[in-house]
Design an enzyme around this catalytic site. Sequence first.
Site: not given
Length: 370
Positions: A11, A173, A348
């Site tokens: 990053r 998940k 995300g």
Amino acid sequence: MENGKITDDRRITETLPTIRYILENGGKLMICSHLGRPKSKDDKKFSLEPVAKHLSELLNYEVILFEEPSSEALKLIMQTLRPKQVVMLENIRFEPGETEDALDLAQQLASNTEIYINDAFGASHRAHASIHALPQLVKLKGVGFLIEKEIRMLDQLLDSPKRPYWAILGGAKVSDKIDVIEKLIDLVDGFVIGGAMAYTFLKAIGEPVGRSLVEGDKVRYAKELLERIEARHKSVLLPVDHKVASSLNDTASQTQIVTRIPEDKMGLDIGPESLKRFTQALATAKTIFWNGPMGVFEKETFARGTFGIAQALADNDGVKIVGGGDSAAAADASGLAEKMTHISTGGGASLEYLQGAKLPGLEVLRVKIR
């Protein structure tokens, strides 16, 4: 970060083109960023001091770490910056108003800002003060070269992608991936599903999963989703063999490869036959999106499946986009990151962008997104 040392500087390095452009064109630069989720300024393990030091080495500039964004001294420092100096604010999440999108913190930052540039794609899905409130107070604003690249690359997955187009989904998940699956179901030609989320799908079709992680409340959804994919004449590949163990701490000698998971075992990686089938399917793909590991790759015993997928992408000549987060970490750990077309800096944020959500940090800049 690990024990105060930077273990992955992606990053930082990905935003260097924007930083260098500003400096080479005479800008006085104040950098604002965050690290982790500190509870207060006393959480010194979240200090940006190691980041400032590393950036200084990369730029060959003095990076002045400044702790009080509301201080009048900041204005004086910005006015008297010498050549080859930049200011970096201490972790902006040390300020309680940051995560609250507080106007007063934004006003303090804006008082020292003539031009606002957002190059933090990985934070742009957060309505935080430095991302959302601040740019509303600054007349001249835009995005940096990293965000421009992120949007350009992710748009390739949505706008007339080259075919065959496969999505590889893994991780823990199903619930974390529902929205992106719903977006991609009409776009892709096939899904590869691995990781712990695969066991929810396998349970849905009656396969034994032992003590593997299963989201019980998503089993019905998984079954219906498989039916919908089949009705669209799309492909979906699930693991056909598994590396199982009694616990995460089992050594290689305590694991076994099985096609049917025993009741007292849990699946922690895909097996060699699954990897072979996945690799064969991906070999002819022209576009691949990868989000989520195939197993607990952080442990060498359960890393073969994930690193095998990274190798399959590395060997492919098409467009290969990795969706940040654990997938980016896996690509780096495999040593094959340079073989990818693009590795997103926002796990995300990339998922929210692909599923069509409005990212506050981009919306406030009126950047064209879906």
